[in-house]
Scaffold this motif. Structure first.
Motif, PDB file in Angstrom:
ATOM      1  N   ILE A 291      16.350 -12.145  11.556  1.00 35.23           N
ATOM      2  CA  ILE A 291      17.511 -12.910  11.083  1.00 35.23           C
ATOM      3  C   ILE A 291      17.666 -12.752   9.577  1.00 35.23           C
ATOM      4  CG2 ILE A 291      18.462 -15.227  10.815  1.00 35.23           C
ATOM      5  CD1 ILE A 291      17.302 -15.948  13.528  1.00 35.23           C
ATOM      6  N   THR A 292      16.581 -12.898   8.835  1.00 32.03           N
ATOM      7  CA  THR A 292      16.643 -12.698   7.389  1.00 32.03           C
ATOM      8  C   THR A 292      17.033 -11.268   7.058  1.00 32.03           C
ATOM      9  OG1 THR A 292      14.988 -14.412   6.940  1.00 32.03           O
ATOM     10  CG2 THR A 292      15.300 -12.733   5.246  1.00 32.03           C
ATOM     11  N   ALA A 293      16.444 -10.308   7.774  1.00 32.83           N
ATOM     12  CA  ALA A 293      16.731  -8.900   7.504  1.00 32.83           C
ATOM     13  C   ALA A 293      18.200  -8.581   7.743  1.00 32.83           C
ATOM     14  CB  ALA A 293      15.848  -8.014   8.374  1.00 32.83           C
ATOM     15  N   THR A 294      18.762  -9.100   8.822  1.00 30.94           N
ATOM     16  CA  THR A 294      20.164  -8.833   9.141  1.00 30.94           C
ATOM     17  C   THR A 294      21.089  -9.535   8.163  1.00 30.94           C
ATOM     18  OG1 THR A 294      19.544  -8.660  11.471  1.00 30.94           O
ATOM     19  CG2 THR A 294      21.886  -8.865  10.982  1.00 30.94           C
ATOM     20  N   ALA A 295      20.751 -10.758   7.784  1.00 34.01           N
ATOM     21  CA  ALA A 295      21.570 -11.481   6.809  1.00 34.01           C
ATOM     22  C   ALA A 295      21.604 -10.740   5.479  1.00 34.01           C
ATOM     23  CB  ALA A 295      21.025 -12.897   6.619  1.00 34.01           C
ATOM     24  N   PHE A 296      20.457 -10.271   5.018  1.00 36.44           N
ATOM     25  CA  PHE A 296      20.407  -9.528   3.763  1.00 36.44           C
ATOM     26  C   PHE A 296      21.219  -8.242   3.871  1.00 36.44           C
ATOM     27  CE2 PHE A 296      18.832  -6.673   0.566  1.00 36.44           C
ATOM     28  CZ  PHE A 296      18.572  -7.495  -0.530  1.00 36.44           C
ATOM     29  N   SER A 297      21.114  -7.579   5.013  1.00 34.71           N
ATOM     30  CA  SER A 297      21.769  -6.286   5.208  1.00 34.71           C
ATOM     31  C   SER A 297      23.282  -6.397   5.355  1.00 34.71           C
ATOM     32  CB  SER A 297      21.182  -5.584   6.438  1.00 34.71           C
ATOM     33  OG  SER A 297      19.800  -5.340   6.255  1.00 34.71           O
TER      34      SER A 297
ATOM     35  N   CYS B 297      15.712   0.620   0.170  1.00 38.81           N
ATOM     36  CA  CYS B 297      14.579   0.649   1.096  1.00 38.81           C
ATOM     37  C   CYS B 297      15.063   0.593   2.533  1.00 38.81           C
ATOM     38  CB  CYS B 297      13.627  -0.524   0.824  1.00 38.81           C
ATOM     39  SG  CYS B 297      14.293  -2.153   1.248  1.00 38.81           S
ATOM     40  N   VAL B 298      14.166   0.901   3.440  1.00 40.19           N
ATOM     41  CA  VAL B 298      14.344   0.588   4.851  1.00 40.19           C
ATOM     42  C   VAL B 298      13.819  -0.828   5.044  1.00 40.19           C
ATOM     43  CG1 VAL B 298      13.567   1.106   7.201  1.00 40.19           C
ATOM     44  CG2 VAL B 298      14.198   2.968   5.653  1.00 40.19           C
ATOM     45  N   LEU B 299      14.593  -1.650   5.725  1.00 38.79           N
ATOM     46  CA  LEU B 299      14.210  -3.048   5.919  1.00 38.79           C
ATOM     47  C   LEU B 299      13.904  -3.283   7.390  1.00 38.79           C
ATOM     48  CD1 LEU B 299      13.868  -5.872   4.682  1.00 38.79           C
ATOM     49  CD2 LEU B 299      16.331  -6.246   5.058  1.00 38.79           C
ATOM     50  N   VAL B 300      12.749  -3.913   7.642  1.00 32.49           N
ATOM     51  CA  VAL B 300      12.269  -4.140   9.004  1.00 32.49           C
ATOM     52  C   VAL B 300      12.072  -5.631   9.222  1.00 32.49           C
ATOM     53  CG1 VAL B 300      10.465  -3.612  10.682  1.00 32.49           C
ATOM     54  CG2 VAL B 300      11.062  -1.926   8.918  1.00 32.49           C
ATOM     55  N   GLY B 301      12.662  -6.153  10.285  1.00 32.12           N
ATOM     56  CA  GLY B 301      12.483  -7.552  10.630  1.00 32.12           C
ATOM     57  C   GLY B 301      11.927  -7.709  12.019  1.00 32.12           C
ATOM     58  N   HIS B 302      10.792  -8.397  12.133  1.00 36.44           N
ATOM     59  CA  HIS B 302      10.193  -8.666  13.448  1.00 36.44           C
ATOM     60  C   HIS B 302      10.473 -10.106  13.841  1.00 36.44           C
ATOM     61  CE1 HIS B 302       6.536  -9.869  15.960  1.00 36.44           C
ATOM     62  NE2 HIS B 302       7.254  -9.073  16.739  1.00 36.44           N
ATOM     63  N   SER B 303      10.981 -10.318  15.051  1.00 40.74           N
ATOM     64  CA  SER B 303      11.195 -11.652  15.593  1.00 40.74           C
ATOM     65  C   SER B 303      12.101 -12.475  14.676  1.00 40.74           C
ATOM     66  CB  SER B 303       9.842 -12.327  15.825  1.00 40.74           C
ATOM     67  OG  SER B 303       9.972 -13.483  16.606  1.00 40.74           O
TER      68      SER B 303
ATOM     69  N   CYS C 202       0.844  -1.184   0.000  1.00 43.02           N
ATOM     70  CA  CYS C 202       0.000   0.000   0.000  1.00 43.02           C
ATOM     71  C   CYS C 202       0.881   1.236   0.000  1.00 43.02           C
ATOM     72  CB  CYS C 202      -0.953   0.030   1.191  1.00 43.02           C
ATOM     73  SG  CYS C 202      -0.159   0.259   2.800  1.00 43.02           S
ATOM     74  N   GLY C 203       0.301   2.373  -0.371  1.00 45.42           N
ATOM     75  CA  GLY C 203       0.992   3.649  -0.294  1.00 45.42           C
ATOM     76  C   GLY C 203       1.966   3.900  -1.426  1.00 45.42           C
ATOM     77  N   ALA C 204       2.580   5.086  -1.369  1.00 45.92           N
ATOM     78  CA  ALA C 204       3.565   5.500  -2.366  1.00 45.92           C
ATOM     79  C   ALA C 204       4.599   6.375  -1.677  1.00 45.92           C
ATOM     80  CB  ALA C 204       2.890   6.275  -3.496  1.00 45.92           C
ATOM     81  N   GLY C 205       5.815   6.360  -2.232  1.00 45.92           N
ATOM     82  CA  GLY C 205       6.897   7.146  -1.645  1.00 45.92           C
ATOM     83  C   GLY C 205       8.095   6.265  -1.408  1.00 45.92           C
ATOM     84  N   PRO C 206       8.971   6.630  -0.472  1.00 45.86           N
ATOM     85  CA  PRO C 206      10.135   5.799  -0.169  1.00 45.86           C
ATOM     86  C   PRO C 206       9.686   4.427   0.318  1.00 45.86           C
ATOM     87  CG  PRO C 206       9.820   7.469   1.533  1.00 45.86           C
ATOM     88  CD  PRO C 206       8.907   7.831   0.397  1.00 45.86           C
ATOM     89  N   ALA C 207      10.434   3.397  -0.070  1.00 49.56           N
ATOM     90  CA  ALA C 207      10.000   2.026   0.198  1.00 49.56           C
ATOM     91  C   ALA C 207      10.456   1.539   1.567  1.00 49.56           C
ATOM     92  CB  ALA C 207      10.541   1.091  -0.878  1.00 49.56           C
ATOM     93  N   ILE C 208       9.579   0.778   2.213  1.00 48.05           N
ATOM     94  CA  ILE C 208       9.905   0.105   3.459  1.00 48.05           C
ATOM     95  C   ILE C 208       9.356  -1.316   3.373  1.00 48.05           C
ATOM     96  CG2 ILE C 208       7.840   1.058   4.613  1.00 48.05           C
ATOM     97  CD1 ILE C 208       9.550   1.043   7.232  1.00 48.05           C
ATOM     98  N   ALA C 209      10.212  -2.296   3.627  1.00 48.93           N
ATOM     99  CA  ALA C 209       9.843  -3.706   3.512  1.00 48.93           C
ATOM    100  C   ALA C 209       9.754  -4.322   4.902  1.00 48.93           C
ATOM    101  CB  ALA C 209      10.860  -4.460   2.664  1.00 48.93           C
TER     102      ALA C 209
ATOM    103  N   ARG D 230       5.829   3.775   0.532  1.00 52.95           N
ATOM    104  CA  ARG D 230       5.435   2.554  -0.162  1.00 52.95           C
ATOM    105  C   ARG D 230       5.741   1.396   0.775  1.00 52.95           C
ATOM    106  NH1 ARG D 230       8.162  -0.037  -5.702  1.00 52.95           N
ATOM    107  NH2 ARG D 230       6.595  -1.708  -5.981  1.00 52.95           N
ATOM    108  N   VAL D 231       4.720   0.747   1.268  1.00 54.95           N
ATOM    109  CA  VAL D 231       4.863  -0.287   2.293  1.00 54.95           C
ATOM    110  C   VAL D 231       4.654  -1.660   1.664  1.00 54.95           C
ATOM    111  CG1 VAL D 231       4.073  -1.099   4.535  1.00 54.95           C
ATOM    112  CG2 VAL D 231       3.943   1.343   3.981  1.00 54.95           C
ATOM    113  N   ILE D 232       5.634  -2.531   1.839  1.00 51.36           N
ATOM    114  CA  ILE D 232       5.544  -3.895   1.327  1.00 51.36           C
ATOM    115  C   ILE D 232       5.766  -4.872   2.469  1.00 51.36           C
ATOM    116  CG2 ILE D 232       6.502  -5.622  -0.254  1.00 51.36           C
ATOM    117  CD1 ILE D 232       7.427  -2.087  -0.934  1.00 51.36           C
ATOM    118  N   ALA D 233       4.842  -5.785   2.661  1.00 49.17           N
ATOM    119  CA  ALA D 233       5.003  -6.851   3.657  1.00 49.17           C
ATOM    120  C   ALA D 233       4.972  -8.185   2.921  1.00 49.17           C
ATOM    121  CB  ALA D 233       3.885  -6.794   4.695  1.00 49.17           C
ATOM    122  N   TRP D 234       5.969  -9.013   3.176  1.00 50.30           N
ATOM    123  CA  TRP D 234       5.968 -10.307   2.494  1.00 50.30           C
ATOM    124  C   TRP D 234       5.368 -11.395   3.362  1.00 50.30           C
ATOM    125  CZ3 TRP D 234      11.331 -13.109   1.604  1.00 50.30           C
ATOM    126  CH2 TRP D 234      11.861 -13.516   2.822  1.00 50.30           C
ATOM    127  N   ASP D 235       4.913 -12.462   2.692  1.00 49.50           N
ATOM    128  CA  ASP D 235       4.688 -13.736   3.348  1.00 49.50           C
ATOM    129  C   ASP D 235       5.962 -14.531   3.106  1.00 49.50           C
ATOM    130  OD1 ASP D 235       2.083 -13.806   4.557  1.00 49.50           O
ATOM    131  OD2 ASP D 235       1.231 -13.738   2.551  1.00 49.50           O
TER     132      ASP D 235
END
Length: 294
Positions: free
Chosen positions: A123-129, A113-119, A41-48, A72-77
């Protein structure tokens, strides 16, 4: 009695499900590994946004509705969750999940993008970063991060956690897990609606994807991906009993990041305190654009 409880929980989530379909709908991306489910949803700078082991993309609904006003908000499954194709390896590591994340970002045309990892998503977010694509991450935000049990010093815990989680899955099934474990994700003062939404999300897990996620949790150590080249911040619910503040603070220090508590929240703070979490993420987005540090 159980049927009455189920009906009550369903009535509490009806409005959220309607919001989900209208404002944060699921769509599928065709990628090399198969299908990747996302909500956007949304538009603008991306946050995953990457969810935890007992959740899914829908858990970010209320956060996304606020953030989507300016981003611009993207949440993955995650792979094996929702309609996302599981990974090929029976016991995948963080690099396998990071590769799927790269495929998602490429398919969406997101270069930074800004990358956000919950719980577990942390681990995935930090590995990618910390990987070869790290220049694509302007800022890393970890919410109640799980460290994992991959370090040799945690071998005994690793065996216990793997056995307990697999045994619980076998004995209770996904629905039983959702009924019994969802309350532990929240603070003692959480609203009935928050409890119902955590349970609704957990009840939609897929056994194969959950088993792969258990292997990620047990086989990885978040800190093996340190140090980081981008700013990092860590947030934790003050009443988090799963990844408590006393375990999150050392992770923040080891990553060279800032640490802040989220009041009146347990582990599932994006559901329990969505406006607070959205505010923290909006600040992270702003900092990523100005280049300033917190």
């Amino acid at each position: 009695m159980l049927h009455a409880i189920d009906n009550h929980a369903s009535s509490l989530t009806d409005d959220l499900q309607a919001q989900l379909a209208l404002h944060f709908p699921l769509r599928l991306l065709e990628i090399a590994g198969g299908r990747q489910g996302i909500r956007e949803c949304g538009a603008g700078p991306a946050i995953a946004l990457l969810h935890g082991i007992g959740s899914g993309s829908a858990s970010w609904l209320q956060v996304a509705r606020v953030l989507g006003q300016s981003a611009r908000v993207i949440a993955w499954d995650a792979p094996g969750y929702g309609e996302s194709t599981p990974l090929r390896a029976l016991a995948p590591d963080a690099s396998d999940y990071a590769e799927r994340l790269l495929q998602m970002l490429d398919a969406l045309g997101i270069q930074r993008c800004v990358l956000v990892g919950h719980s577990l998503g942390a681990i995935t977010a930090t590995a990618f970063s910390s990987g070869v694509q790290q220049q694509r991450i302007s800022r890393l935000v970890l919410i109640s991060p799980a460290q994992g049990y991959g370090h040799p010093s945690r071998a005994l815990q690793r065996q216990e956690v793997r056995s307990k989680r697999l045994r619980t899955l076998e004995q209770l099934g996904i629905q039983g897990m959702a009924e019994q474990r969802s309350a532990h994700m929240l603070s003692p003062n959480a609203s009935p609606k928050a409890k119902a939404w955590v349970q609704w999300n957990m009840a939609r897990l897929k056994p194969d994807g959950y088993r792969q996620a258990i292997e990620l949790l047990c086989g990885e150590d978040l800190l093996r991906h340190a140090p980081l080249s981008m700013p990092c911040e860590v947030h934790c619910g003050e009443a988090d009993g799963i990844t408590p503040p006393e375990s999150c603070l050392p992770l923040a220090k080891a990553l060279g990041g800032t640490f802040n508590l989220i009041a009146d929240a347990g582990h599932a703070s994006p559901i329990e305190q969505p406006c607070v979490v959205a505010g923290r993420l909006a600040c992270a987005l702003k900092e990523s654009l100005t280049g300033a540090s917190l």
